[in-house]
Design a protein around this motif. Structure first.
Motif, short mmCIF file in Angstrom:
data_model
loop_
_atom_site.label_atom_id
_atom_site.label_comp_id
_atom_site.label_asym_id
_atom_site.label_seq_id
_atom_site.Cartn_x
_atom_site.Cartn_y
_atom_site.Cartn_z
N PHE A 162 45.86 67.68 31.55
CA PHE A 162 46.32 68.26 32.81
C PHE A 162 46.83 69.67 32.51
O PHE A 162 47.13 70.00 31.37
CB PHE A 162 47.39 67.39 33.50
CG PHE A 162 48.74 67.34 32.80
CD1 PHE A 162 49.81 68.11 33.24
CD2 PHE A 162 48.94 66.47 31.72
CE1 PHE A 162 51.06 68.04 32.62
CE2 PHE A 162 50.18 66.40 31.09
CZ PHE A 162 51.24 67.18 31.54
N THR A 170 56.20 66.67 37.49
CA THR A 170 54.76 66.70 37.17
C THR A 170 54.39 65.63 36.15
O THR A 170 53.34 65.00 36.25
CB THR A 170 54.28 68.08 36.66
OG1 THR A 170 55.02 68.42 35.48
CG2 THR A 170 54.44 69.18 37.68
N GLU A 174 51.69 62.68 36.63
CA GLU A 174 50.54 62.49 35.72
C GLU A 174 50.50 61.08 35.16
O GLU A 174 49.42 60.49 35.03
CB GLU A 174 50.58 63.52 34.58
CG GLU A 174 50.29 64.96 35.00
CD GLU A 174 48.92 65.15 35.63
OE1 GLU A 174 47.96 64.44 35.25
OE2 GLU A 174 48.81 66.01 36.52
#
Length: 216
Positions: A162, A170, A174
């Motif tokens: 990513f 985040t 993920e």
């Protein structure tokens, strides 16, 4: 040399980690331009999986090896990794028993743990730098008492790429996306994960991987 001024303890104490990291972007780009190769951490690809004709994730095996590790528990994940990265950069630059630049390896690993509910990260993050091949047998001693040289056992992981900043938000996103992709499986740990960083933390659109750790 830019590395020397950059890595001097006096300079580092004057600036916040974020400022120092911004300063480091230049020298790191310069180092890459001069083809000073960043040595990859050795591994073997066991399998690759595609979804909708795109590389979705791959399974890898990393042999045992020696790593320089720092543990930080700042209020925010990015603060912890920035502070640990600066300490490791000073060790790599010259704050070590051989007094010279050791060479950069990638990725730098950030080991994280989820709370029991799985809704947030535990504060403590272990940031680890793999010692280049020539120093694996005899790692230079760090001047910084917060850096520990550790022999890490072989590791089998499932990894997915990513891009961007690595905030707690985040990372949790993920992890959640990766679980959706994998479906239910009990071959990997649910409480511990690794965020592998391929570029220094001052680069906003940096390449990262989330690693799910396979049970031994």
């Amino acid at each position: 040399a830019p590395w020397d001024s950059l890595c001097s303890p006096a300079r580092a104490s004057l600036a916040s980690p974020v400022l120092c990291l911004a300063d480091m972007a230049g020298p790191i780009v310069q180092m890459t331009r001069h083809n000073q190769a960043r040595e990859p951490v050795p591994y073997v690809t066991l399998s690759q999986h595609e979804k909708c004709e795109e590389a979705a994730y791959e399974e890898r095996w990393y042999p045992a090896g020696k790593w320089a590790c720092v543990t930080k528990g700042e209020p925010m994940y990015e603060q912890s990794i920035s502070m640990s990265f600066m300490k490791l950069m000073r060790y790599i630059c010259k704050d070590n028993s051989v007094g010279c630049y050791l060479g950069m390896t990638v990725p730098v690993l950030n080991e994280i743990h989820l709370t029991k509910e799985g809704t947030e990260l535990e504060r403590e993050v272990i940031t680890a730098y793999y010692l280049p091949g020539e120093f694996q047998q005899n790692p230079p001693v760090p001047m910084d008492p917060e850096i520990h040289i550790t022999e890490r056992a072989p590791l089998r992981v499932i990894t997915r790429v990513f891009y961007g900043m690595t905030t707690e938000e985040t990372i949790l996103r993920e992890i959640s996306l990766f679980w959706e992709l994998l479906g239910s499986t009990d071959t990997v740990l649910r409480e511990a994960y690794i965020v592998a960083a391929y570029e220094n933390p001052s680069i906003p659109q940096r390449r990262n991987e989330i690693w799910f750790i396979c049970r031994t």
